[in-house]
Design an enzyme around this catalytic site. Sequence first.
Site, PDB file in Angstrom:
ATOM      1  N   ILE A   1       1.498  -1.277   0.138  1.00 27.17           N
ATOM      2  CA  ILE A   1      -0.062   0.013   0.040  1.00 27.17           C
ATOM      3  C   ILE A   1       0.843   1.552   0.238  1.00 27.17           C
ATOM      4  O   ILE A   1       1.908   0.708   0.897  1.00 27.17           O
ATOM      5  CB  ILE A   1      -0.680   0.320   1.338  1.00 27.17           C
ATOM      6  CG1 ILE A   1      -1.901  -1.033   0.894  1.00 27.17           C
ATOM      7  CG2 ILE A   1      -2.144   1.009   1.761  1.00 27.17           C
ATOM      8  CD1 ILE A   1      -2.632  -1.420   2.599  1.00 27.17           C
TER       9      ILE A   1
ATOM     10  N   GLY B   1      13.743  -8.173   8.338  1.00 29.08           N
ATOM     11  CA  GLY B   1      14.082  -6.393   8.305  1.00 29.08           C
ATOM     12  C   GLY B   1      12.975  -5.755   8.655  1.00 29.08           C
ATOM     13  O   GLY B   1      11.390  -6.495   9.045  1.00 29.08           O
TER      14      GLY B   1
ATOM     15  N   TRP C   1      10.211  -2.217   8.130  1.00 29.49           N
ATOM     16  CA  TRP C   1       9.558  -1.183   7.249  1.00 29.49           C
ATOM     17  C   TRP C   1      10.016  -0.161   7.279  1.00 29.49           C
ATOM     18  O   TRP C   1       9.352   0.749   6.235  1.00 29.49           O
ATOM     19  CB  TRP C   1       7.916  -1.091   7.002  1.00 29.49           C
ATOM     20  CG  TRP C   1       7.404  -1.275   8.693  1.00 29.49           C
ATOM     21  CD1 TRP C   1       7.078  -1.955   9.679  1.00 29.49           C
ATOM     22  CD2 TRP C   1       7.384   0.137   9.266  1.00 29.49           C
ATOM     23  NE1 TRP C   1       6.945  -1.037  10.685  1.00 29.49           N
ATOM     24  CE2 TRP C   1       6.850  -0.514  10.524  1.00 29.49           C
ATOM     25  CE3 TRP C   1       8.184   1.684   9.034  1.00 29.49           C
ATOM     26  CZ2 TRP C   1       6.291   1.000  11.703  1.00 29.49           C
ATOM     27  CZ3 TRP C   1       7.820   2.196   9.916  1.00 29.49           C
ATOM     28  CH2 TRP C   1       7.254   2.011  10.816  1.00 29.49           C
ATOM     29  N   ASN C   2      11.081   0.689   7.849  1.00 25.69           N
ATOM     30  CA  ASN C   2      11.563   2.130   7.945  1.00 25.69           C
ATOM     31  C   ASN C   2      12.282   2.430   6.386  1.00 25.69           C
ATOM     32  O   ASN C   2      12.748   2.967   6.051  1.00 25.69           O
ATOM     33  CB  ASN C   2      11.876   2.502   8.942  1.00 25.69           C
ATOM     34  CG  ASN C   2      13.306   2.103  10.033  1.00 25.69           C
ATOM     35  OD1 ASN C   2      12.996   0.743  10.145  1.00 25.69           O
ATOM     36  ND2 ASN C   2      13.566   2.828  11.170  1.00 25.69           N
TER      37      ASN C   2
ATOM     38  N   SER D   1      10.888  -4.266  16.524  1.00 29.10           N
ATOM     39  CA  SER D   1      10.942  -3.573  18.138  1.00 29.10           C
ATOM     40  C   SER D   1      11.371  -4.661  19.263  1.00 29.10           C
ATOM     41  O   SER D   1      11.557  -6.393  18.409  1.00 29.10           O
ATOM     42  CB  SER D   1       9.029  -4.141  18.275  1.00 29.10           C
ATOM     43  OG  SER D   1       8.599  -5.398  17.691  1.00 29.10           O
TER      44      SER D   1
ATOM     45  N   GLU E   1      19.046  -5.549  16.665  1.00 30.78           N
ATOM     46  CA  GLU E   1      18.819  -3.959  16.314  1.00 30.78           C
ATOM     47  C   GLU E   1      17.438  -3.334  16.555  1.00 30.78           C
ATOM     48  O   GLU E   1      16.232  -3.824  15.639  1.00 30.78           O
ATOM     49  CB  GLU E   1      19.183  -3.264  14.952  1.00 30.78           C
ATOM     50  CG  GLU E   1      20.676  -4.070  14.639  1.00 30.78           C
ATOM     51  CD  GLU E   1      21.487  -3.032  15.141  1.00 30.78           C
ATOM     52  OE1 GLU E   1      20.957  -1.743  16.069  1.00 30.78           O
ATOM     53  OE2 GLU E   1      22.599  -2.932  14.944  1.00 30.78           O
TER      54      GLU E   1
ATOM     55  N   GLY F   1      13.880  -1.852  19.338  1.00 34.46           N
ATOM     56  CA  GLY F   1      13.601   0.285  19.373  1.00 34.46           C
ATOM     57  C   GLY F   1      14.353   0.743  20.245  1.00 34.46           C
ATOM     58  O   GLY F   1      15.177   0.380  21.251  1.00 34.46           O
TER      59      GLY F   1
ATOM     60  N   CYS G   1      14.346   3.864  14.729  1.00 33.24           N
ATOM     61  CA  CYS G   1      14.578   3.486  15.864  1.00 33.24           C
ATOM     62  C   CYS G   1      15.765   4.722  16.372  1.00 33.24           C
ATOM     63  O   CYS G   1      14.820   4.347  18.122  1.00 33.24           O
ATOM     64  CB  CYS G   1      15.304   2.109  15.497  1.00 33.24           C
ATOM     65  SG  CYS G   1      16.919   2.502  14.546  1.00 33.24           S
TER      66      CYS G   1
ATOM     67  N   GLU H   1      25.849  -3.177  14.186  1.00 28.69           N
ATOM     68  CA  GLU H   1      26.029  -3.459  12.730  1.00 28.69           C
ATOM     69  C   GLU H   1      27.392  -2.397  12.634  1.00 28.69           C
ATOM     70  O   GLU H   1      27.124  -1.788  13.047  1.00 28.69           O
ATOM     71  CB  GLU H   1      24.945  -2.901  11.974  1.00 28.69           C
ATOM     72  CG  GLU H   1      23.345  -4.102  11.805  1.00 28.69           C
ATOM     73  CD  GLU H   1      22.400  -3.933  11.631  1.00 28.69           C
ATOM     74  OE1 GLU H   1      21.690  -3.241  11.107  1.00 28.69           O
ATOM     75  OE2 GLU H   1      22.070  -4.899  10.947  1.00 28.69           O
TER      76      GLU H   1
HETATM   77  N1  LIG Z   1      18.018  -0.635  16.066  1.00 30.69           N
HETATM   78  C1  LIG Z   1      17.795  -0.509  14.921  1.00 30.69           C
HETATM   79  O1  LIG Z   1      18.653  -0.919  13.802  1.00 30.69           O
HETATM   80  C2  LIG Z   1      16.107  -0.739  14.219  1.00 30.69           C
HETATM   81  C3  LIG Z   1      16.051  -0.445  13.034  1.00 30.69           C
HETATM   82  C4  LIG Z   1      15.308   0.278  12.493  1.00 30.69           C
HETATM   83  C5  LIG Z   1      13.574  -0.897  12.893  1.00 30.69           C
HETATM   84  N2  LIG Z   1      13.814  -0.939  14.236  1.00 30.69           N
HETATM   85  C6  LIG Z   1      12.445  -1.500  15.258  1.00 30.69           C
HETATM   86  O2  LIG Z   1      11.478  -1.976  14.419  1.00 30.69           O
HETATM   87  C7  LIG Z   1      10.323  -1.785  14.816  1.00 30.69           C
HETATM   88  C8  LIG Z   1       9.234  -1.243  13.592  1.00 30.69           C
HETATM   89  O3  LIG Z   1       9.402  -2.176  12.941  1.00 30.69           O
HETATM   90  P1  LIG Z   1       8.900  -3.475  12.510  1.00 30.69           P
HETATM   91  O4  LIG Z   1       7.372  -2.671  12.729  1.00 30.69           O
HETATM   92  O5  LIG Z   1       8.202  -3.455  11.480  1.00 30.69           O
HETATM   93  O6  LIG Z   1       8.524  -4.188  13.875  1.00 30.69           O
HETATM   94  P2  LIG Z   1       7.518  -5.717  14.277  1.00 30.69           P
HETATM   95  O7  LIG Z   1       9.118  -6.415  14.873  1.00 30.69           O
HETATM   96  O8  LIG Z   1       6.358  -5.581  14.440  1.00 30.69           O
HETATM   97  O9  LIG Z   1       8.666  -6.858  12.722  1.00 30.69           O
HETATM   98  C9  LIG Z   1      10.297  -6.864  12.181  1.00 30.69           C
HETATM   99  C10 LIG Z   1      10.194  -8.135  11.467  1.00 30.69           C
HETATM  100  O10 LIG Z   1       9.793  -9.191  12.205  1.00 30.69           O
HETATM  101  C11 LIG Z   1       9.250  -9.924  11.490  1.00 30.69           C
HETATM  102  N3  LIG Z   1       9.387 -11.019  12.637  1.00 30.69           N
HETATM  103  C12 LIG Z   1       7.399 -10.433  13.314  1.00 30.69           C
HETATM  104  N4  LIG Z   1       7.779 -11.819  14.256  1.00 30.69           N
HETATM  105  C13 LIG Z   1       8.662 -12.560  14.382  1.00 30.69           C
HETATM  106  C14 LIG Z   1       8.669 -14.089  14.642  1.00 30.69           C
HETATM  107  N5  LIG Z   1       8.515 -14.558  15.787  1.00 30.69           N
HETATM  108  N6  LIG Z   1       9.683 -14.123  14.335  1.00 30.69           N
HETATM  109  C15 LIG Z   1      10.683 -13.888  13.137  1.00 30.69           C
HETATM  110  N7  LIG Z   1      10.288 -12.885  12.870  1.00 30.69           N
HETATM  111  C16 LIG Z   1       9.422 -12.362  12.929  1.00 30.69           C
HETATM  112  C17 LIG Z   1       8.095  -8.993  10.809  1.00 30.69           C
HETATM  113  O11 LIG Z   1       7.111  -9.779  10.002  1.00 30.69           O
HETATM  114  C18 LIG Z   1       8.760  -7.977  10.352  1.00 30.69           C
HETATM  115  O12 LIG Z   1      10.044  -8.462   9.286  1.00 30.69           O
HETATM  116  C19 LIG Z   1      10.244  -0.571  16.429  1.00 30.69           C
HETATM  117  O13 LIG Z   1      10.959  -0.833  17.076  1.00 30.69           O
HETATM  118  C20 LIG Z   1      11.871   0.518  15.338  1.00 30.69           C
HETATM  119  O14 LIG Z   1      12.391   0.738  16.570  1.00 30.69           O
HETATM  120  C21 LIG Z   1      15.248  -0.945  15.109  1.00 30.69           C
HETATM  121  C1  LIG Z   2      19.760   2.583  11.871  1.00 28.54           C
HETATM  122  N1  LIG Z   2      19.413   3.973  10.935  1.00 28.54           N
HETATM  123  C2  LIG Z   2      19.263   4.865  12.127  1.00 28.54           C
HETATM  124  C3  LIG Z   2      19.605   4.402   9.997  1.00 28.54           C
HETATM  125  C4  LIG Z   2      17.736   3.973  11.010  1.00 28.54           C
HETATM  126  C5  LIG Z   2      16.933   3.121  12.152  1.00 28.54           C
HETATM  127  O1  LIG Z   2      15.723   3.210  11.928  1.00 28.54           O
END
Ligand SMILES: NC(=O)c1ccc[n+]([C@@H]2O[C@H](COP(=O)([O-])OP(=O)(O)OC[C@H]3O[C@@H](n4cnc5c(N)ncnc54)[C@H](O)[C@@H]3O)[C@@H](O)[C@H]2O)c1
Ligand SMILES: C[N+](C)(C)CC=O
Length: 485
Positions: free
Chosen positions: A29, A151, A153-154, A230, A251, A253, A285, A459
């Site tokens: 979407i 991964g 989605w951001n 997350s 990696e 939240g 994040c 990373e």
């Molecule tokens: N620290 C970092 O580098 C970083 C970077 C970007 C986003 N984030 C974090 O990501 C979160 C937002 O992303 P989101 O909503 O996609 O996160 P999410 O945890 O809902 O999903 C992340 C991924 O995990 C998969 N997943 C879900 N349950 C699973 C399971 N039981 N086993 C294996 N895979 C599974 C999902 O399909 C998705 O691909 C925020 O908390 C954000 O802070 C962290």
């Molecule tokens: C890793 N960074 C900070 C670029 C994107 C995280 O959400």
Amino acid sequence: MTYPTQPTASHYINGQYVEDTAGAEIPVIYPATGEVIATVHAGTETVVDKALAAAKAAQPAWAAMTGRERGRILTRAAQIIRERNYDLSVLETWDTGKPLQETLVADATSAADALEYFGGLAGSLTGEHIPLGENWAYTVREALGVCVGIGAWNYPTQIACWKASPALACGNTMVFKPSETTPLCALKIAEILTEAGAPPGVFNVVQGMGETGAQLVTDPRVAKVSLTGSVPTGKRVYSAAASHMKHVTMELGGKSPLIVFEDADIDNAVGGAILGNFYSSGQVCSNGTRVFVHSAIKEQFLTRLAERLKGAVIGDPMDEATSFGPMVSERQLEIVLGYIAKGKAEGARLITGGNRLETGGFFIEPTVFADVTDEMTIAREEIFGPVMAVLDFTDEDEVIERANATDFGLSAGVFTRDLSRAHRVIGKLQAGACFINSYNDAPVEAPFGGVKASGVGRENAKAAIEHYSQLKTVFVRMGDVEAPY
Ligand SMILES: NC(=O)c1ccc[n+]([C@@H]2O[C@H](COP(=O)([O-])OP(=O)(O)OC[C@H]3O[C@@H](n4cnc5c(N)ncnc54)[C@H](O)[C@@H]3O)[C@@H](O)[C@H]2O)c1
Ligand SMILES: C[N+](C)(C)CC=O
């Protein structure tokens, strides 16, 4: 309108696109309009098995190549990505809704940086010689085997490459599962790696929801799992991987503090707070979403912040003048609106924003709350949207204690002209990625990752090599073996 976004097929396995329509449909979407712009299918068990089998079969030959040969392929992929930056940025914008103004400089370029950096390192990954008197030992840096990348989605292009680049440089192969919300970009990276010369099976993409991820994590062919997501997902994935004794990188939240002292350059501090709360519409994040501002300058800070936010251009992400886009999905929109309602109900002072924009897409205004206290929900939970909480403080030790009073530990920032104080405070903050008079820089040359619940491992940088390789130690005796009997 026809969209150039429908991929050839849902998955990319063994150097080619693969479809299996038996998997559940996943609509893609466009967040700026709510329109479906593509459809992919979740990987069935057969697809997951095919991808893991391809990665397993390809790994020994890939690891047997010299590091320089692998590095040349990664570097070529980086060059192709740079040449196609515009098209890849447009795709990232379709996938995420982030403004083209951002994606042109932050996404494919960051992916290319990673491929280039680890491509350059690949030829110099070595063990060491350990002299032991007349005997000696040496270490060999070996690949782990098949790695799984999962991964969020951001940053779909960046995340795929931040995981693939060190993994492939070390001689591993990878199966990557993008977020179900943004399944498009990783497929392009797979295509480009093939074009750059990566043998079939070295980098594979399988679509799916959490169940597909869980299937990948527990498969015995997998040596390592790297998740960006997350904290709750991280805990599930970490414990599933631990029960099979797999390596992990997590990696996760954050709810990071950004501390603005009374001697800070206010314009720079406001700029840092804007970058650390509203870039990618707050869906980052490491964002510094708890902005602690010294009471002596709080009102000045808020006035300047509100003025600067009037300059945000909210609208069509494809228009390069737009600087603020929508939430990635209707679900994320609802989550963020829920937090804004809680902020109001719990007594925070709304300075600006707070509303959904009725455009048909998933837009929320950049929102700032002041007079936020540590107990309020918006100061404790990760919102992952454009909501800044401004909290007052007067004392250095007090603000450090409050900043650390969280289970998260991803990032932290300090704005002050007093560099002694800057280093002293940063030294006491519990966070993995810290900033002094800046916010949210993430160059590939510097390690990135969290402490406490925000993550495990790092990373980027040379640190990532440790997380995608293992050492074999070889002891060599030069004389006779003296056994006791
Ligand atoms: N620290 C970092 O580098 C970083 C970077 C970007 C986003 N984030 C974090 O990501 C979160 C937002 O992303 P989101 O909503 O996609 O996160 P999410 O945890 O809902 O999903 C992340 C991924 O995990 C998969 N997943 C879900 N349950 C699973 C399971 N039981 N086993 C294996 N895979 C599974 C999902 O399909 C998705 O691909 C925020 O908390 C954000 O802070 C962290
Ligand atoms: C890793 N960074 C900070 C670029 C994107 C995280 O959400």
